[in-house]
Design a protein around this motif. Structure first.
Motif, PDB file in Angstrom:
ATOM      1  N   SER A  92       0.813  -1.212   0.000  1.00  0.00           N
ATOM      2  CA  SER A  92       0.000   0.000   0.000  1.00  0.00           C
ATOM      3  C   SER A  92       0.852   1.269   0.000  1.00  0.00           C
ATOM      4  CB  SER A  92      -0.924   0.003   1.224  1.00  0.00           C
ATOM      5  OG  SER A  92      -1.591   1.228   1.358  1.00  0.00           O
ATOM      6  N   ALA A  93       1.942   1.268   0.767  1.00  0.00           N
ATOM      7  CA  ALA A  93       2.724   2.493   0.963  1.00  0.00           C
ATOM      8  C   ALA A  93       3.187   3.124  -0.352  1.00  0.00           C
ATOM      9  CB  ALA A  93       3.904   2.207   1.886  1.00  0.00           C
ATOM     10  N   PRO A  94       3.919   2.410  -1.242  1.00  0.00           N
ATOM     11  CA  PRO A  94       4.370   3.054  -2.475  1.00  0.00           C
ATOM     12  C   PRO A  94       3.236   3.370  -3.447  1.00  0.00           C
ATOM     13  CG  PRO A  94       4.939   0.716  -2.491  1.00  0.00           C
ATOM     14  CD  PRO A  94       4.425   1.034  -1.119  1.00  0.00           C
ATOM     15  N   LEU A  95       2.188   2.529  -3.440  1.00  0.00           N
ATOM     16  CA  LEU A  95       1.061   2.786  -4.346  1.00  0.00           C
ATOM     17  C   LEU A  95       0.382   4.107  -4.012  1.00  0.00           C
ATOM     18  CD1 LEU A  95      -0.446  -0.817  -4.511  1.00  0.00           C
ATOM     19  CD2 LEU A  95       0.513   0.450  -6.440  1.00  0.00           C
ATOM     20  N   VAL A  96       0.081   4.286  -2.735  1.00  0.00           N
ATOM     21  CA  VAL A  96      -0.601   5.519  -2.316  1.00  0.00           C
ATOM     22  C   VAL A  96       0.313   6.730  -2.490  1.00  0.00           C
ATOM     23  CG1 VAL A  96      -1.582   6.722  -0.341  1.00  0.00           C
ATOM     24  CG2 VAL A  96      -2.149   4.323  -0.734  1.00  0.00           C
TER      25      VAL A  96
END
Length: 422
Positions: A92-96
């Motif tokens: 989730s971290a890099p996508l967001v």
């Protein structure tokens, strides 16, 4: 629930296992940066993306979230809660955080893809968190445990807009960078502090969990009439709940009230939930779960119907909101704890399905609200109250003690019961 359980909030907090405290802390941290669903539409329009395209991106996030909760249940079943939370948050971290890099009209399709994957990864942790809480929390405190998780989410949700207001003054992009950062922090906390393996309760040690394949588990779920009633209750109740943020502000403006009244409604609901839910739950845990679920939905329905009678009276709007929130506090913890009563070999998939239904109804709720408001106007509120009572009946019927044969899972060599513990 056991009559020997401590009634006081502090006694329950003291009895809460350390892993559950770490879990709730991680949920709170993650929720502090949960900005995508709330601010994506506004952010993209500010960056020059059309309203229609921004709306499609929001739909993409919702679709990803629906599939993410189901995927989270399956991953939890196969790899365990800790691994699922870590993987989901790392993804989730890099996508967001990359959303600002694609927030341009010329990169709409890559943006929509990233947003959809972000919704999938972000929501995949929820079934894992619920399974870990139910496995670690003593059975007599499980309803209180789910109440604590709801409060962690609500406090984070209440503080997040205040943080967002400050970030927007500096740079809109900070919203999504902080969202990604909180997901990464949650992943680190989960990896460092959550237990690698969760012990199966002794009464389930002899059950051949590994022999229950996905097809058998979901086929059993479809045959479990009581669980389908429970899912129906969650679906209908969430559709009605969505009108708190869809139809109610439209009604307030149509009645000529100032916009500040809706802010007061939001503040009232947040304060009541955060301050009183745990204490109220200490009493609710002494009630049979079907009573808590049914009565809570009835009180919730009174609040929803009350909004239709509050024309011209801000006081009645606030009073109806008190009933609405009180009903949620009475029914919510028992409703969310219900799938945790199923055996470990199918629990993750049942919880994953629960969250999938919530995600689906949350996505459909605004559509229902806009259409109902357009066609019925103030008539949406008696309809919503009636649907709240329907949801309450479904919940009561689903959660009352089983009198019919318990559904079974085909393991290839034998047929084994699966239904929730009475």
């Amino acid at each position: 629930m056991s009559n020997e359980a401590p009634a006081g909030v502090f006694a329950v907090l003291k009895a809460t296992p350390t892993p559950v405290r770490y879990l709730l802390g991680g949920v709170f941290v993650n929720q502090l940066g949960a900005f995508v669903q709330t601010f994506l539409l506004l952010y993209l329009t500010v960056r020059g993306v059309s309203v229609a395209a921004a709306g499609l991106c929001l739909v993409a996030y919702s679709v990803g979230a629906i599939f993410g909760t189901m995927l989270g249940g399956e991953l939890t079943h196969r790899f365990g809660p800790r691994t699922t939370i870590v993987v989901a948050m790392i993804a989730s971290a890099p996508l967001v955080a990359s959303i600002p890099l694609l927030a341009h009209p010329s990169t709409f399709w890559p943006l929509a893809g990233v947003v959809a994957l972000g919704g999938l990864a972000t929501q995949a942790y929820r079934p894992a968190a619920a399974v870990l809480l139910s496995d670690q929390m003593p059975e007599e405190y499980q309803v209180m445990g789910f109440s604590m998780m709801r409060i962690a989410l609500n406090i984070g949700a209440a503080l997040a807009p205040l943080i967002a207001a400050g970030l927007i003054l500096v740079d809109w992009d900070l919203l999504f960078w902080l969202d990604g950062a909180t997901a990464a922090v949650y992943a680190l906390l989960a990896f460092a502090l959550l237990p690698k393996n969760v012990d199966v309760p002794p009464e389930e040690d002899e059950e051949p969990a590994s022999t229950v394949d996905r097809k058998s588990a979901y086929a059993t779920m479809v045959r479990d009439g009581k669980f389908l009633l429970y899912l129906g209750s969650m679906f209908v109740g969430t559709i009605v709940y969505a009108q708190f943020t869809v139809a109610l502000p439209l009604q307030i403006l149509a009645d000529g009230h100032p916009e500040a009244l809706y802010s007061a409604v939001l503040a009232t609901s947040s304060i009541i939930l955060i301050v009183t839910e745990l204490k109220l739950t200490t009493y609710v845990t002494r009630w049979p779960p079907p009573l808590a679920a049914g009565l809570g939905h009835a009180v919730f329905a009174v609040g929803v119907a009350g909004w239709g009678l509050a024309a011209g009276s801000g006081t009645l709007v606030i009073l109806s909101t008190v009933f609405f929130v009180s009903g949620l506090m009475i029914s919510g913890p028992s409703m969310f704890a219900y799938p945790a009563r199923f055996p470990a070999r199918v629990k993750a998939r049942y919880i994953g399905t629960q969250h999938t239904i919530i995600g689906l109804s949350s996505a459909l709720g605004p559509v229902f609200g806009v259409l109902a408001w357009t066609w019925l106007g103030r008539g949406i509120w008696p309809l919503g109250g009636a649907l709240g009572l329907v949801a309450g009946y479904f919940a009561w019927a689903a959660m009352k003690q089983k009198t019919a044969p318990v559904p079974a899972v085909e393991t290839g060599t034998a047929t084994e019961p699966v239904g929730g513990k009475a």
